[in-house]
Design a protein around this motif. Structure first.
Motif, PDB file in Angstrom:
ATOM      1  N   THR A 378       0.806  -1.226   0.000  1.00 47.89           N
ATOM      2  CA  THR A 378       0.000   0.000   0.000  1.00 47.89           C
ATOM      3  C   THR A 378       0.841   1.279   0.000  1.00 47.89           C
ATOM      4  O   THR A 378       0.629   2.152  -0.853  1.00 47.89           O
ATOM      5  CB  THR A 378      -0.969  -0.002   1.193  1.00 47.89           C
ATOM      6  OG1 THR A 378      -1.827  -1.143   1.109  1.00 47.89           O
ATOM      7  CG2 THR A 378      -1.815   1.264   1.194  1.00 47.89           C
ATOM      8  N   PRO A 379       1.796   1.466   0.915  1.00 49.71           N
ATOM      9  CA  PRO A 379       2.585   2.698   0.871  1.00 49.71           C
ATOM     10  C   PRO A 379       3.402   2.844  -0.405  1.00 49.71           C
ATOM     11  O   PRO A 379       3.587   3.963  -0.894  1.00 49.71           O
ATOM     12  CB  PRO A 379       3.488   2.600   2.113  1.00 49.71           C
ATOM     13  CG  PRO A 379       3.441   1.187   2.554  1.00 49.71           C
ATOM     14  CD  PRO A 379       2.125   0.650   2.096  1.00 49.71           C
ATOM     15  N   LEU A 382       1.086   4.396  -2.881  1.00 49.81           N
ATOM     16  CA  LEU A 382       0.800   5.805  -2.588  1.00 49.81           C
ATOM     17  C   LEU A 382       1.957   6.715  -2.994  1.00 49.81           C
ATOM     18  O   LEU A 382       1.745   7.776  -3.602  1.00 49.81           O
ATOM     19  CB  LEU A 382       0.493   5.971  -1.105  1.00 49.81           C
ATOM     20  CG  LEU A 382      -0.859   5.430  -0.641  1.00 49.81           C
ATOM     21  CD1 LEU A 382      -0.899   5.283   0.870  1.00 49.81           C
ATOM     22  CD2 LEU A 382      -1.993   6.343  -1.116  1.00 49.81           C
ATOM     23  N   PHE A 383       3.182   6.326  -2.673  1.00 56.74           N
ATOM     24  CA  PHE A 383       4.343   7.145  -3.050  1.00 56.74           C
ATOM     25  C   PHE A 383       4.491   7.210  -4.577  1.00 56.74           C
ATOM     26  O   PHE A 383       4.766   8.274  -5.140  1.00 56.74           O
ATOM     27  CB  PHE A 383       5.624   6.574  -2.420  1.00 56.74           C
ATOM     28  CG  PHE A 383       5.661   6.678  -0.925  1.00 56.74           C
ATOM     29  CD1 PHE A 383       5.306   7.861  -0.276  1.00 56.74           C
ATOM     30  CD2 PHE A 383       6.035   5.598  -0.138  1.00 56.74           C
ATOM     31  CE1 PHE A 383       5.328   7.967   1.120  1.00 56.74           C
ATOM     32  CE2 PHE A 383       6.062   5.686   1.248  1.00 56.74           C
ATOM     33  CZ  PHE A 383       5.708   6.872   1.872  1.00 56.74           C
ATOM     34  N   LEU A 384       4.305   6.073  -5.245  1.00 57.23           N
ATOM     35  CA  LEU A 384       4.439   6.035  -6.701  1.00 57.23           C
ATOM     36  C   LEU A 384       3.363   6.874  -7.377  1.00 57.23           C
ATOM     37  O   LEU A 384       3.651   7.680  -8.274  1.00 57.23           O
ATOM     38  CB  LEU A 384       4.364   4.575  -7.180  1.00 57.23           C
ATOM     39  CG  LEU A 384       4.485   4.344  -8.693  1.00 57.23           C
ATOM     40  CD1 LEU A 384       5.826   4.849  -9.208  1.00 57.23           C
ATOM     41  CD2 LEU A 384       4.318   2.860  -9.020  1.00 57.23           C
ATOM     42  N   TYR A 385       2.128   6.708  -6.931  1.00 57.94           N
ATOM     43  CA  TYR A 385       1.011   7.464  -7.512  1.00 57.94           C
ATOM     44  C   TYR A 385       1.183   8.965  -7.278  1.00 57.94           C
ATOM     45  O   TYR A 385       1.038   9.782  -8.195  1.00 57.94           O
ATOM     46  CB  TYR A 385      -0.297   6.971  -6.889  1.00 57.94           C
ATOM     47  CG  TYR A 385      -1.497   7.846  -7.166  1.00 57.94           C
ATOM     48  CD1 TYR A 385      -1.905   8.123  -8.471  1.00 57.94           C
ATOM     49  CD2 TYR A 385      -2.243   8.386  -6.121  1.00 57.94           C
ATOM     50  CE1 TYR A 385      -3.014   8.921  -8.721  1.00 57.94           C
ATOM     51  CE2 TYR A 385      -3.349   9.174  -6.359  1.00 57.94           C
ATOM     52  CZ  TYR A 385      -3.730   9.442  -7.658  1.00 57.94           C
ATOM     53  OH  TYR A 385      -4.824  10.242  -7.896  1.00 57.94           O
ATOM     54  N   GLY A 386       1.515   9.347  -6.042  1.00 57.81           N
ATOM     55  CA  GLY A 386       1.586  10.758  -5.687  1.00 57.81           C
ATOM     56  C   GLY A 386       2.666  11.516  -6.423  1.00 57.81           C
ATOM     57  O   GLY A 386       2.404  12.571  -7.023  1.00 57.81           O
ATOM     58  N   TRP A 387       3.902  10.995  -6.427  1.00 50.98           N
ATOM     59  CA  TRP A 387       5.010  11.754  -6.999  1.00 50.98           C
ATOM     60  C   TRP A 387       5.031  11.725  -8.527  1.00 50.98           C
ATOM     61  O   TRP A 387       5.449  12.690  -9.171  1.00 50.98           O
ATOM     62  CB  TRP A 387       6.331  11.272  -6.416  1.00 50.98           C
ATOM     63  CG  TRP A 387       6.480  11.713  -4.994  1.00 50.98           C
ATOM     64  CD1 TRP A 387       6.408  10.958  -3.876  1.00 50.98           C
ATOM     65  CD2 TRP A 387       6.670  13.062  -4.541  1.00 50.98           C
ATOM     66  NE1 TRP A 387       6.534  11.721  -2.737  1.00 50.98           N
ATOM     67  CE2 TRP A 387       6.707  13.021  -3.123  1.00 50.98           C
ATOM     68  CE3 TRP A 387       6.800  14.287  -5.185  1.00 50.98           C
ATOM     69  CZ2 TRP A 387       6.879  14.166  -2.340  1.00 50.98           C
ATOM     70  CZ3 TRP A 387       6.974  15.431  -4.411  1.00 50.98           C
ATOM     71  CH2 TRP A 387       7.012  15.374  -3.007  1.00 50.98           C
ATOM     72  N   SER A 464       2.120  11.281   0.044  1.00 50.74           N
ATOM     73  CA  SER A 464       3.191  10.841   0.942  1.00 50.74           C
ATOM     74  C   SER A 464       2.717  10.846   2.391  1.00 50.74           C
ATOM     75  O   SER A 464       3.060   9.949   3.172  1.00 50.74           O
ATOM     76  CB  SER A 464       4.412  11.759   0.789  1.00 50.74           C
ATOM     77  OG  SER A 464       5.004  11.602  -0.486  1.00 50.74           O
ATOM     78  N   LEU A 465       1.911  11.855   2.752  1.00 47.48           N
ATOM     79  CA  LEU A 465       1.343  11.894   4.104  1.00 47.48           C
ATOM     80  C   LEU A 465       0.515  10.642   4.367  1.00 47.48           C
ATOM     81  O   LEU A 465       0.628  10.004   5.425  1.00 47.48           O
ATOM     82  CB  LEU A 465       0.481  13.144   4.268  1.00 47.48           C
ATOM     83  CG  LEU A 465      -0.299  13.277   5.588  1.00 47.48           C
ATOM     84  CD1 LEU A 465       0.660  13.337   6.771  1.00 47.48           C
ATOM     85  CD2 LEU A 465      -1.201  14.504   5.553  1.00 47.48           C
ATOM     86  N   LEU A 466      -0.297  10.269   3.385  1.00 43.89           N
ATOM     87  CA  LEU A 466      -1.107   9.051   3.522  1.00 43.89           C
ATOM     88  C   LEU A 466      -0.217   7.808   3.561  1.00 43.89           C
ATOM     89  O   LEU A 466      -0.495   6.852   4.285  1.00 43.89           O
ATOM     90  CB  LEU A 466      -2.088   8.957   2.354  1.00 43.89           C
ATOM     91  CG  LEU A 466      -3.053  10.147   2.181  1.00 43.89           C
ATOM     92  CD1 LEU A 466      -3.898   9.957   0.923  1.00 43.89           C
ATOM     93  CD2 LEU A 466      -3.937  10.306   3.407  1.00 43.89           C
ATOM     94  N   GLY A 467       0.868   7.842   2.765  1.00 45.35           N
ATOM     95  CA  GLY A 467       1.791   6.714   2.748  1.00 45.35           C
ATOM     96  C   GLY A 467       2.481   6.515   4.082  1.00 45.35           C
ATOM     97  O   GLY A 467       2.666   5.375   4.541  1.00 45.35           O
ATOM     98  N   ALA A 470       0.251   4.735   6.391  1.00 41.46           N
ATOM     99  CA  ALA A 470       0.224   3.299   6.089  1.00 41.46           C
ATOM    100  C   ALA A 470       1.468   2.599   6.624  1.00 41.46           C
ATOM    101  O   ALA A 470       1.398   1.473   7.127  1.00 41.46           O
ATOM    102  CB  ALA A 470       0.104   3.087   4.578  1.00 41.46           C
ATOM    103  N   VAL A 471       2.622   3.261   6.536  1.00 44.82           N
ATOM    104  CA  VAL A 471       3.870   2.694   7.045  1.00 44.82           C
ATOM    105  C   VAL A 471       3.779   2.453   8.556  1.00 44.82           C
ATOM    106  O   VAL A 471       4.297   1.464   9.074  1.00 44.82           O
ATOM    107  CB  VAL A 471       5.065   3.626   6.721  1.00 44.82           C
ATOM    108  CG1 VAL A 471       6.317   3.195   7.504  1.00 44.82           C
ATOM    109  CG2 VAL A 471       5.351   3.624   5.229  1.00 44.82           C
TER     110      VAL A 471
END
Length: 497
Positions: A378-379, A382-387, A464-467, A470-471
């Motif tokens: 999941t994280p 999120l990082f891949l999608y966001g950046w 990234s905040l959401l990621g 999840a971390v």
């Protein structure tokens, strides 16, 4: 029963019910000499749902899975046509526009608290039938709504009725399939929950420009109506209700009013309902149920955050229209299917291996190692999608990121659901209801903050905040794997359901 003075009558009744249902599911009670006790006729009794034919189980799980597909499909059907709805009702409030989609999930938080206890008294089949008929009615109401307010109210009511298969589905699967083969059966059921949210925007994205936004709801009405025909033939699968009906029938046939179901608690339906209605919320007091449900809720919110922000992102950065924006949700759908294969293909294998390794004693905690995979997936998504969205990378890359999010969500959902069903089998409907209530409440509210969050942090730091959140949950499956049984049985954390 030892030390009766230390247990309330309610806790004794609930403990007895749990033991008796487990015993009945196995094929008989421990009271064979009591001629007034009505039970299944031995371990091979075909009236016991565990002994139904493979064909009968397949057909029933297929119908339930189809209902479960249509419910989340309806939840996101409004996502790609939100701008058309807002334009029709002369609204410019983006939060209100997102609420048209997420209010359906708020219905998911109200429905289980009533549907779950009713099902444990009157059975699952009757709830499926009533709820799908009302589901049709409220979708028709959405299609003819004459104001934004009425549309939101009807979406809420549709969500309440649509929560039925999501709440009762895992319990129905557990009724028919033993724990050893439950993961594969649960995969068939979960596929509906997984694909539904992705299919809805695709259908509406191409239908609305041609026919108007109201046809998104008309389409759902037509499809749900077709499935409702099959739902009307669903048999009851809950052992408590099956034996209750068998007892009532035998009383009429024999005139013996002393006959009693092996699962009879001695309580009236009103007393049982009053005791059961608070059980889903009471279950959330348990730290295991609460934290697992909270993690599911967080990941589920990410899914709906994607649905509510996709149209804006793809229109502004990539110039996508309504149709292609809906089609882009296939990334979530494809990732979700991979998640099903990960969970369905490994959960039973891992559980059997660990059971054999630890002397043949099966434990619900053996479902949790699969959750470790999801906690890392999941994280990453999120990082891949966001950046990649922030830097305007080719559109396929952020969509690949959403595929990771979809896969992580499915693994989290399946592992958590199977754990709850195995750990709280007799109360599986209430356990999944507790999970659904928290999951859908947070899933409905977090996306409302999406437009404001991304406006301030953009897609890079916003995701990234959401990621990072999840971390923070990555250690959880490790902790519950090693200490879950101890926590469940601890006097400090034990909650009487």
């Amino acid at each position: 029963m030892t030390e009766p003075n230390k247990k309330s009558p309610e806790s004794v009744m609930e403990s007895s019910l749990e033991t008796d249902i487990e015993r009945a599911s196995a094929g008989g009670s421990e009271k064979p000499n009591d001629v007034n006790v009505v039970d299944f006729e031995g371990p091979e009794d075909t009236a016991n749902p565990l002994n139904w034919s493979t064909k009968k189980k397949f057909l029933n799980i297929s119908v339930i899975s189809m209902m479960t597909l249509l419910s989340p499909m309806t939840s996101t059907i409004s996502s790609p046509v939100t701008s058309d709805i807002m334009k029709h009702f002369n609204s410019t409030n983006e939060t209100l526009g997102a609420f048209v989609t997420t209010v359906f999930l708020i219905g998911y938080t109200f429905g289980p608290s009533i549907i779950a206890p009713l099902s444990e008294i009157y059975g699952r089949a009757i709830l499926y039938k009533i709820c799908i008929l009302l589901f049709i009615v409220f979708n028709v109401a959405c299609a003819v709504a004459n104001s934004m307010g009425s549309l939101i109210v009807f979406r809420l009511l549709a969500g309440i009725m649509g929560s039925c298969p999501v709440t009762l589905g895992p319990g129905s699967v557990a009724d028919m399939v033993s724990a050893e083969g439950r993961a594969k059966a649960m995969s068939a059921y979960v596929i509906g929950i997984i694909l539904g949210p992705s299919i809805g925007p695709i259908c509406a994205g191409y239908l609305a420009p041609a026919k108007g936004w109201r046809w998104a709801f008309w389409l759902m009405t037509i499809v749900i109506g077709a499935v409702a025909v099959s739902v009307m033939f669903l048999p009851e699968s809950y052992s408590y209700v099956i034996l209750k009906r068998k007892t009532e029938k035998l009383r009429k046939e024999t005139g013996n009013q002393n006959l009693k179901s092996a699962l009879d608690t001695g309580k009236t339906s009103r007393q049982l309902f009053a005791f059961s209605i608070g059980r889903p919320l009471k279950m959330l007091i348990s730290p295991i149920i609460f934290l697992l449900s909270l993690y599911c809720a967080l990941v589920y919110a990410y899914l709906y955050l994607c649905f509510t922000t996709f149209p804006v992102l793809l229109a502004e950065k990539y110039g996508f229209g309504t149709g292609p924006s809906g089609l882009a949700t296939l990334g979530l759908g494809v990732g979700s299917i991979f998640g099903v294969f990960i969970s369905g293909g490994t959960s039973d294998i891992v559980s059997k291996h660990l059971t054999k390794k630890h002397g043949g004693q099966a434990k619900p905690e053996y479902r949790l190692p699969v959750l470790v995979i999801g906690s890392f997936i999941t994280p990453i998504g999120l990082f891949l999608y966001g950046w990649t969205a922030y830097y305007g990378t080719h559109w396929i890359v952020p969509i690949i990121g959403t595929a990771f999010i979809g896969a992580g969500m499915v693994v989290a959902f399946m592992a958590t659901t199977m754990y709850l069903v195995d750990a709280y089998a007799v109360y599986s409907a209430s356990a999944t209801a507790a999970n659904t209530i928290l999951r859908c409440l947070i899933g409905a509210l977090i996306p409302l903050a999406g437009p404001a969050m991304f406006a301030k942090l953009d897609y890079g730091w916003g995701n990234s905040l959401l990621g990072f959140l999840a971390v923070a949950f990555i250690p959880m499956p490790f902790v519950f794997y090693y200490y879950g049984e101890r926590i469940r049985k601890s006097k400090v954390f034990k909650v009487e359901f």
